[in-house]
Each structure stands twice: as structure tokens, then as C-alpha cells.
Design a protein around this motif. Structure first.
Motif, PDB file in Angstrom:
ATOM      1  N   ARG A  16     -13.455  -2.973  -8.612  1.00  0.00           N
ATOM      2  CA  ARG A  16     -13.693  -2.052  -9.730  1.00  0.00           C
ATOM      3  C   ARG A  16     -12.447  -1.935 -10.623  1.00  0.00           C
ATOM      4  O   ARG A  16     -12.556  -1.782 -11.829  1.00  0.00           O
ATOM      5  N   ILE A  17     -11.268  -2.039 -10.036  1.00  0.00           N
ATOM      6  CA  ILE A  17     -10.044  -2.053 -10.860  1.00  0.00           C
ATOM      7  C   ILE A  17     -10.059  -3.286 -11.762  1.00  0.00           C
ATOM      8  O   ILE A  17      -9.695  -3.233 -12.942  1.00  0.00           O
ATOM      9  N   ARG A  18     -10.487  -4.423 -11.190  1.00  0.00           N
ATOM     10  CA  ARG A  18     -10.511  -5.663 -11.988  1.00  0.00           C
ATOM     11  C   ARG A  18     -11.537  -5.531 -13.125  1.00  0.00           C
ATOM     12  O   ARG A  18     -11.290  -5.956 -14.248  1.00  0.00           O
ATOM     13  N   ILE A  19     -12.690  -4.921 -12.805  1.00  0.00           N
ATOM     14  CA  ILE A  19     -13.708  -4.736 -13.853  1.00  0.00           C
ATOM     15  C   ILE A  19     -13.148  -3.841 -14.961  1.00  0.00           C
ATOM     16  O   ILE A  19     -13.289  -4.119 -16.151  1.00  0.00           O
ATOM     17  N   GLN A  41     -24.663 -10.584  -8.998  1.00  0.00           N
ATOM     18  CA  GLN A  41     -25.062  -9.601  -9.999  1.00  0.00           C
ATOM     19  C   GLN A  41     -25.380  -8.225  -9.390  1.00  0.00           C
ATOM     20  O   GLN A  41     -24.904  -7.208  -9.910  1.00  0.00           O
ATOM     21  N   PRO A  42     -26.175  -8.161  -8.282  1.00  0.00           N
ATOM     22  CA  PRO A  42     -26.469  -6.830  -7.716  1.00  0.00           C
ATOM     23  C   PRO A  42     -25.204  -6.082  -7.309  1.00  0.00           C
ATOM     24  O   PRO A  42     -25.074  -4.876  -7.536  1.00  0.00           O
ATOM     25  N   ARG A  43     -24.262  -6.824  -6.757  1.00  0.00           N
ATOM     26  CA  ARG A  43     -23.018  -6.200  -6.317  1.00  0.00           C
ATOM     27  C   ARG A  43     -22.239  -5.639  -7.512  1.00  0.00           C
ATOM     28  O   ARG A  43     -21.769  -4.495  -7.498  1.00  0.00           O
ATOM     29  N   LEU A  44     -22.148  -6.471  -8.552  1.00  0.00           N
ATOM     30  CA  LEU A  44     -21.404  -6.021  -9.734  1.00  0.00           C
ATOM     31  C   LEU A  44     -22.128  -4.867 -10.430  1.00  0.00           C
ATOM     32  O   LEU A  44     -21.494  -3.945 -10.946  1.00  0.00           O
ATOM     33  N   ARG A  46     -23.796  -2.592  -9.031  1.00  0.00           N
ATOM     34  CA  ARG A  46     -23.489  -1.371  -8.265  1.00  0.00           C
ATOM     35  C   ARG A  46     -22.106  -0.825  -8.658  1.00  0.00           C
ATOM     36  O   ARG A  46     -21.923   0.361  -8.895  1.00  0.00           O
ATOM     37  N   HIS A  47     -21.135  -1.751  -8.737  1.00  0.00           N
ATOM     38  CA  HIS A  47     -19.781  -1.325  -9.142  1.00  0.00           C
ATOM     39  C   HIS A  47     -19.804  -0.711 -10.539  1.00  0.00           C
ATOM     40  O   HIS A  47     -19.174   0.322 -10.792  1.00  0.00           O
ATOM     41  N   LEU A  48     -20.544  -1.358 -11.439  1.00  0.00           N
ATOM     42  CA  LEU A  48     -20.589  -0.873 -12.826  1.00  0.00           C
ATOM     43  C   LEU A  48     -21.201   0.517 -12.896  1.00  0.00           C
ATOM     44  O   LEU A  48     -20.746   1.382 -13.654  1.00  0.00           O
ATOM     45  N   LEU A  51     -18.651   3.024 -11.967  1.00  0.00           N
ATOM     46  CA  LEU A  51     -17.631   3.187 -13.015  1.00  0.00           C
ATOM     47  C   LEU A  51     -18.181   3.990 -14.200  1.00  0.00           C
ATOM     48  O   LEU A  51     -17.466   4.787 -14.812  1.00  0.00           O
ATOM     49  N   VAL A  52     -19.460   3.781 -14.495  1.00  0.00           N
ATOM     50  CA  VAL A  52     -20.081   4.548 -15.590  1.00  0.00           C
ATOM     51  C   VAL A  52     -20.263   6.004 -15.154  1.00  0.00           C
ATOM     52  O   VAL A  52     -19.954   6.940 -15.896  1.00  0.00           O
ATOM     53  N   GLU A  53     -20.717   6.187 -13.905  1.00  0.00           N
ATOM     54  CA  GLU A  53     -20.880   7.564 -13.404  1.00  0.00           C
ATOM     55  C   GLU A  53     -19.540   8.297 -13.321  1.00  0.00           C
ATOM     56  O   GLU A  53     -19.471   9.512 -13.454  1.00  0.00           O
ATOM     57  N   GLY A  54     -18.473   7.526 -13.107  1.00  0.00           N
ATOM     58  CA  GLY A  54     -17.132   8.125 -13.067  1.00  0.00           C
ATOM     59  C   GLY A  54     -16.552   8.339 -14.461  1.00  0.00           C
ATOM     60  O   GLY A  54     -15.398   8.749 -14.596  1.00  0.00           O
ATOM     61  N   HIS A  55     -17.342   8.012 -15.522  1.00  0.00           N
ATOM     62  CA  HIS A  55     -16.945   8.215 -16.922  1.00  0.00           C
ATOM     63  C   HIS A  55     -15.700   7.420 -17.312  1.00  0.00           C
ATOM     64  O   HIS A  55     -14.980   7.811 -18.230  1.00  0.00           O
ATOM     65  N   VAL A  56     -15.425   6.328 -16.610  1.00  0.00           N
ATOM     66  CA  VAL A  56     -14.276   5.503 -17.018  1.00  0.00           C
ATOM     67  C   VAL A  56     -14.743   4.286 -17.820  1.00  0.00           C
ATOM     68  O   VAL A  56     -13.957   3.682 -18.550  1.00  0.00           O
ATOM     69  N   LEU A  57     -16.022   3.922 -17.671  1.00  0.00           N
ATOM     70  CA  LEU A  57     -16.616   2.888 -18.529  1.00  0.00           C
ATOM     71  C   LEU A  57     -17.773   3.496 -19.297  1.00  0.00           C
ATOM     72  O   LEU A  57     -18.419   4.429 -18.817  1.00  0.00           O
TER      73      LEU A  57
END
Ligand SMILES: C[S@@+](CC[C@H](N)C(=O)[O-])C[C@H]1O[C@@H](n2cnc3c(N)ncnc32)[C@H](O)[C@@H]1O
Length: 321
Positions: A16-19, A41-44, A46-48, A51-57
């Protein structure tokens, strides 16, 4: 407090840091990230999501594509976005994993550029025709003449000049005019137009809008006409335009307001589905422009906007800060 903790949890994982780092450099789709990170894709996805729920993306839906970018930290109370920016500042970019991600992103960007260049090459001669499918050209030309009526254009720079239409329209009113474009094919068409119209004070050069081969303050007016929606990094393009403009230089942007026509990306290599007023305003302000105004030309599925702004001279900018 909860929002900050959620942001911290969202980024506290290597992928997630790399994303986060990649999306801070470019707006990306899940399939872009699959290619860059070599994960499923499913794994990414999930990470995305985290990150969206954490309001950083931020996630933007563009037709059938979802695109991800770093959350904007413009709101003073948005501690999640500020936290993400702070984390990015601390990231060691020389770290081999992060450096490899950036190399891959550069390769992807080159692929996008090649696709766009290929598209432009194939369409150079037909471009004028394609454009009439999207917008009413005469209405745009009239609006451009209207908004610039009282401007002294001085030394004009047409960024992404294409077939040189804007040089034909505004060139005769400028003291001198230069059109730059990456595509040699487009420039061939533009050169022919300049010759045809006898515009002796106009010239075109092959150049990248991110690295304009001109000294600071070399121009008084810069124009980007239907160029920004192809730009990987519009903010950077506007910052570079600002660099080559004089202290009180003016900028004119013509582009689409945000739309839902996904086929423009799929079939016409558009990078952006038009722009919101806020996006353009923020990028212009970041690039040192003020006195921002917009004229909206509605009609059909696409609304064309004509944005104008003027550079804030250094002293005023310092005062404002
Ligand atoms: C849709 S055309 C618009 C041309 C012209 N401004 C007009 O409205 O007729 C976009 C132009 O931007 C140019 N372009 C795209 N990326 C560029 C870059 N990085 N630097 C310079 N020109 C670029 C393309 O080659 C193309 O000619």
C-alpha cells in the motif's frame, strides 16, 4: 482522531505504501497498477479500497475505468491527506523497490506517450475534422476572440499547437508567436497553415510542454487549446507555462468540462475526462496565477470551457502568502 488512525492503518503495509507513492506521481487505474506491481487485480483492488477508505487516495470513476490519485490536502482539517503527504515526504525514494516502481512508471508513461503520438500521427491530417465532431469550432473561436479582446497578446506561445489553428486565430494580433508540439506530423500540418496564411511572425518548434526550450519570462500570453486532457500531469504543464510567462503574463486554457464519455479515452487517447472547475482553479493557483475566470460553452454532450488567468507578480504573491 479516527480519520487519522484509519489513514495510518491504511498506509502501514508495504504494497500500500508503494501504491500511495505511485499514485502520488500519476493517476492510475487498477490495471496500470497490476502491470507496475506484478500483483493480482483482486489483491490490488482490496489494497486500493483500504487506501480510499483511509482517505489517503481518491477514486474517480471515468466510464468503466476507476482511476486513483493522491487525496488532495487542500482542506486544512483534512488530516488524512496531510498525513499521506507527510509520509510521502519521508519515503526514501532511493529505496530499490520504490526506485524500481518509478522506473516502471516511467516506462508506462513512455507507452502512453507513444500511444498518443501514434494516434496524433495517424490523425494529423484529419484532426480538424475530428475536432468538429466534439465541439462547435466557430463558437469557441468567437469566445476566444471575445475574452482576449482587450488583451495585448505580446509574445504568444501556443502550447500543443497541433495543426496551428490557434496561431492562425491569435497570431495576427501578437507581436510574435511560437507554437510548440511533440508531434512532427502535426507540426508539418501547422507549418503548411502558417505558410498558407502568410503569418511571418509565427513559427513552430518540436518541443515538450513539460520542458519548454525557452528562458523564464520569454512570453506574455500562453494558450493551451484542447491539450490538457492529453496531459499526464496538467499541474506540471501549467507550472512550466507559468515559468516562461512574464510577471503579468496571461494564460488561456480551452478544454472540456468533466464528462462521462469513456470512449474518448478508449478511442481518442484522452487521459482526462475533462476537468472540474476546482481542478483547473487549484492547478492555476499552484502555478502562480490569479484573477481566474471561466466562460462555459454548453452544447451537446461536451461543455467546452475557456479559462483565463493572469500571473500574480512576485511581490503580490508574497503579500498574498
Ligand atoms: C488535440 S490536439 C490540439 C491541437 C491544437 N491546440 C488545436 O486545438 O487545434 C493536442 C496536441 O497536443 C500535443 N501534445 C500532446 N502532448 C504534448 C506534449 N507533452 N508536449 C507538446 N505537445 C503535446 C499533441 O501532439 C497534439 O498536437
Amino acid at each position: 482522531m479516527d480519520r487519522l488512525l484509519q489513514a495510518m492503518r491504511a498506509v502501514a503495509e508495504p504494497t500500500r505504501i508503494r501504491i500511495l507513492n505511485l499514485c502520488a506521481h500519476s493517476e492510475l487505474t487498477v490495471s496500470d497498477l497490476v502491470g507496475l506491481l506484478g500483483q493480482s487485480q483482486p489483491r490490488l483492488s482490496r489494497h486500493l479500497k483500504l487506501l480510499v477508505e483511509g482517505h489517503v487516495l481518491e477514486r474517480h470513476q471515468e466510464g468503466s475505468w476507476a482511476r486513483y490519485r493522491l487525496a488532495s490536502d487542500r482542506r486544512a482539517d483534512d488530516n488524512a491527506a496531510s498525513f499521506a503527504s507527510a509520509v510521502l515526504d519521508l519515503l526514501p525514494q532511493e529505496d530499490p523497490v520504490l526506485a524500481r516502481d518509478m522506473d516502471r512508471l516511467d516506462r508506462l508513461r513512455r507507452k502512453w506517450d507513444a500511444e498518443a503520438a501514434d494516434y496524433f500521427k495517424r490523425n494529423a491530417a484529419e484532426w480538424d475534422h475530428i475536432r468538429t465532431l466534439h465541439v462547435d469550432e466557430e463558437a469557441v473561436s468567437n469566445a476566444l476572440s471575445d475574452v482576449t479582446r482587450n488583451w495585448s497578446l505580446g509574445r504568444l506561445l501556443d502550447i500543443g499547437t497541433g495543426t496551428g489553428k490557434l496561431l492562425e486565430l491569435l497570431g495576427p494580433r501578437a507581436n510574435s508567436a511560437v507554437g510548440i508540439d511533440l508531434s512532427a506530423e502535426m507540426l508539418r500540418v501547422a507549418r503548411a497553415a502558417i505558410e498558407r496564411e502568410g503569418l511571418t511572425d509565427c513559427q513552430v518548434r518540436q518541443a515538450d510542454m513539460y520542458q519548454i526550450p525557452s528562458a523564464d519570462q520569454d512570453f506574455d500570453t500562453a494558450v493551451l487549446h484542447m491539450v490538457l486532457h492529453y496531459a499526464d500531469d496538467p499541474a506540471q504543464a501549467l507550472a512550466e507555462a507559468s515559468r516562461v510567462l512574464s510577471d503579468t503574463g496571461r494564460i488561456l486554457i480551452v478544454d472540456f468540462e468533466q464528462h462521462n464519455l469513456a470512449e474518448l479515452r478508449a478511442e481518442h487517447a484522452h487521459r482526462w475526462p475533462g476537468f472540474t472547475q476546482e481542478q483547473i482553479q487549484n492547478w492555476l493557483q499552484e502555478a502562480g496565477f490569479g484573477d481566474i475566470a471561466v466562460t462555459r460553452l454548453e452544447g451537446g454532450a461536451l461543455t467546452v470551457c475557456v479559462w483565463t488567468a493572469q500571473k500574480i507578480a512576485h511581490s503580490q504573491a508574497e503579500e498574498a502568502a
